[in-house]
Design a protein around this motif. Structure first.
Motif, PDB file in Angstrom:
ATOM      1  N   THR A  82       0.694  -1.160  -0.309  1.00 47.12           N
ATOM      2  CA  THR A  82       0.028  -0.080  -0.133  1.00 47.12           C
ATOM      3  C   THR A  82       0.998   1.352  -0.056  1.00 47.12           C
ATOM      4  OG1 THR A  82      -0.051   0.158   2.391  1.00 47.12           O
ATOM      5  CG2 THR A  82      -1.690  -1.200   1.245  1.00 47.12           C
ATOM      6  N   ILE A  83       0.380   2.249  -0.513  1.00 48.12           N
ATOM      7  CA  ILE A  83       1.083   3.462  -0.754  1.00 48.12           C
ATOM      8  C   ILE A  83       0.171   4.882  -0.199  1.00 48.12           C
ATOM      9  CG2 ILE A  83       0.738   3.694  -3.201  1.00 48.12           C
ATOM     10  CD1 ILE A  83       3.581   4.966  -3.572  1.00 48.12           C
ATOM     11  N   GLU A  84       1.004   5.539   0.696  1.00 52.18           N
ATOM     12  CA  GLU A  84       0.119   6.744   1.084  1.00 52.18           C
ATOM     13  C   GLU A  84       1.025   7.983   0.766  1.00 52.18           C
ATOM     14  OE1 GLU A  84      -2.074   8.542   5.057  1.00 52.18           O
ATOM     15  OE2 GLU A  84      -1.203   6.438   5.143  1.00 52.18           O
ATOM     16  N   LEU A  85       0.191   8.855   0.392  1.00 50.42           N
ATOM     17  CA  LEU A  85       1.354  10.203   0.045  1.00 50.42           C
ATOM     18  C   LEU A  85       0.969  11.155   1.438  1.00 50.42           C
ATOM     19  CD1 LEU A  85       2.557  12.472  -1.635  1.00 50.42           C
ATOM     20  CD2 LEU A  85       0.223  13.227  -2.205  1.00 50.42           C
ATOM     21  N   THR A  86       2.152  11.253   2.214  1.00 51.69           N
ATOM     22  CA  THR A  86       2.124  11.788   3.414  1.00 51.69           C
ATOM     23  C   THR A  86       2.658  13.191   3.510  1.00 51.69           C
ATOM     24  OG1 THR A  86       4.207  10.755   4.019  1.00 51.69           O
ATOM     25  CG2 THR A  86       2.498   9.493   4.633  1.00 51.69           C
ATOM     26  N   ASP A  87       3.150  13.851   2.542  1.00 52.25           N
ATOM     27  CA  ASP A  87       3.836  15.031   2.596  1.00 52.25           C
ATOM     28  C   ASP A  87       4.332  15.323   1.162  1.00 52.25           C
ATOM     29  OD1 ASP A  87       4.833  17.199   4.265  1.00 52.25           O
ATOM     30  OD2 ASP A  87       6.536  16.560   3.677  1.00 52.25           O
ATOM     31  N   ALA A  88       4.183  16.663   1.017  1.00 51.86           N
ATOM     32  CA  ALA A  88       4.666  17.323  -0.194  1.00 51.86           C
ATOM     33  C   ALA A  88       5.374  18.542  -0.151  1.00 51.86           C
ATOM     34  CB  ALA A  88       3.378  17.484  -1.007  1.00 51.86           C
ATOM     35  N   GLN A  89       6.436  18.733  -0.996  1.00 54.13           N
ATOM     36  CA  GLN A  89       7.294  20.025  -0.640  1.00 54.13           C
ATOM     37  C   GLN A  89       7.552  20.462  -2.190  1.00 54.13           C
ATOM     38  OE1 GLN A  89      10.886  18.868   1.265  1.00 54.13           O
ATOM     39  NE2 GLN A  89       9.860  19.454   3.366  1.00 54.13           N
ATOM     40  N   GLN A  90       7.664  21.868  -2.221  1.00 56.03           N
ATOM     41  CA  GLN A  90       8.299  22.631  -3.473  1.00 56.03           C
ATOM     42  C   GLN A  90       9.264  23.239  -3.265  1.00 56.03           C
ATOM     43  OE1 GLN A  90       5.315  25.524  -5.281  1.00 56.03           O
ATOM     44  NE2 GLN A  90       6.726  25.731  -6.981  1.00 56.03           N
ATOM     45  N   THR A  91      10.412  23.079  -3.986  1.00 52.83           N
ATOM     46  CA  THR A  91      11.770  23.698  -3.802  1.00 52.83           C
ATOM     47  C   THR A  91      11.659  24.868  -4.821  1.00 52.83           C
ATOM     48  OG1 THR A  91      12.870  21.755  -3.153  1.00 52.83           O
ATOM     49  CG2 THR A  91      14.107  23.466  -3.949  1.00 52.83           C
ATOM     50  N   ASP A  92      11.121  24.969  -5.978  1.00 50.05           N
ATOM     51  CA  ASP A  92      11.078  25.901  -6.817  1.00 50.05           C
ATOM     52  C   ASP A  92      10.089  25.696  -7.906  1.00 50.05           C
ATOM     53  OD1 ASP A  92      12.505  24.551  -8.791  1.00 50.05           O
ATOM     54  OD2 ASP A  92      14.520  24.949  -8.253  1.00 50.05           O
ATOM     55  N   PRO A  93       9.823  26.369  -8.887  1.00 53.46           N
ATOM     56  CA  PRO A  93       8.633  26.054  -9.896  1.00 53.46           C
ATOM     57  C   PRO A  93       9.000  24.899 -10.584  1.00 53.46           C
ATOM     58  CG  PRO A  93       9.579  28.565 -10.088  1.00 53.46           C
ATOM     59  CD  PRO A  93      10.460  27.728  -9.096  1.00 53.46           C
ATOM     60  N   THR A  94       9.916  24.220 -10.601  1.00 55.38           N
ATOM     61  CA  THR A  94      10.317  22.910 -11.298  1.00 55.38           C
ATOM     62  C   THR A  94      10.616  21.753 -10.443  1.00 55.38           C
ATOM     63  OG1 THR A  94      12.549  23.253 -12.109  1.00 55.38           O
ATOM     64  CG2 THR A  94      10.733  23.953 -13.600  1.00 55.38           C
ATOM     65  N   HIS A  95      10.819  21.900  -9.128  1.00 58.02           N
ATOM     66  CA  HIS A  95      11.294  20.855  -8.279  1.00 58.02           C
ATOM     67  C   HIS A  95      10.465  20.489  -7.018  1.00 58.02           C
ATOM     68  CE1 HIS A  95      14.950  21.902 -10.414  1.00 58.02           C
ATOM     69  NE2 HIS A  95      15.234  20.838 -10.130  1.00 58.02           N
ATOM     70  N   TYR A  96       9.975  19.385  -7.072  1.00 54.51           N
ATOM     71  CA  TYR A  96       8.706  18.881  -6.010  1.00 54.51           C
ATOM     72  C   TYR A  96       9.190  17.744  -5.380  1.00 54.51           C
ATOM     73  CZ  TYR A  96       6.080  22.281  -8.157  1.00 54.51           C
ATOM     74  OH  TYR A  96       5.328  23.547  -8.704  1.00 54.51           O
ATOM     75  N   VAL A  97       9.115  17.212  -4.195  1.00 51.99           N
ATOM     76  CA  VAL A  97       9.175  16.213  -3.307  1.00 51.99           C
ATOM     77  C   VAL A  97       7.825  15.689  -2.842  1.00 51.99           C
ATOM     78  CG1 VAL A  97      10.278  14.939  -1.410  1.00 51.99           C
ATOM     79  CG2 VAL A  97      11.537  16.989  -2.838  1.00 51.99           C
ATOM     80  N   ALA A  98       7.479  14.464  -3.129  1.00 54.95           N
ATOM     81  CA  ALA A  98       6.395  13.944  -2.651  1.00 54.95           C
ATOM     82  C   ALA A  98       6.897  12.680  -1.805  1.00 54.95           C
ATOM     83  CB  ALA A  98       5.522  13.358  -3.798  1.00 54.95           C
ATOM     84  N   THR A  99       6.517  12.655  -0.528  1.00 53.66           N
ATOM     85  CA  THR A  99       6.778  11.568   0.407  1.00 53.66           C
ATOM     86  C   THR A  99       5.716  10.739   0.520  1.00 53.66           C
ATOM     87  OG1 THR A  99       8.268  13.160   1.625  1.00 53.66           O
ATOM     88  CG2 THR A  99       7.798  11.428   2.788  1.00 53.66           C
TER      89      THR A  99
END
Length: 119
Positions: free
Chosen positions: A70-87
């Motif tokens: 199972t996979i659950e999206l727990t957090d999201a971050q944006q560094t700049d307009p083209t860089h994102y992190v989805a934990t």
């Protein structure tokens, strides 16, 4: 190059292409997932790098069938307009049984140019 500080965003505020990829990946819809990448995209997962639609499609098919989880999206971050992190938090029948993974996205022309998956 400016030093951008990552900031937390609502996971639903991730760019549409990232959300489309994550939904397709979760549904094991490889055909849709592959369309979210640029033609020269790279994916790095588990220390291996896959480049181009064919290699990424093979990686997606293998990762969808290798383990049940199972996979659950727990957090999201944006560094700049083209860089994102989805934990994501994963639980399943893989070694260790559970892990938090950071999906680090780089976008180009509204498509995913690079994805790095690591703890």
């Amino acid at each position: 190059m400016p030093n951008h500080q990552a900031h937390t965003i609502d996971p639903h505020a991730l760019p549409e292409m990232i959300i489309r990829y994550l939904n397709a990946h979760r549904a094991h819809d490889t055909d849709t997932a592959v369309t979210t990448f640029t033609s020269d995209a790279t994916v790095t997962d588990d220390g291996k790098t896959y480049q181009g639609a064919t290699a990424i499609g093979q990686w997606l098919n293998r990762s969808a069938t290798e383990f049940t989880f199972t996979i659950e999206l727990t957090d999201a971050q944006q560094t700049d307009p083209t860089h994102y992190v989805a934990t994501h938090h994963l639980e399943g029948n893989f070694p260790g049984g559970s892990v938090d993974l950071r999906y680090q996205f780089t976008l180009r022309d509204d498509l995913i140019e690079r994805l790095i998956i690591e703890p």
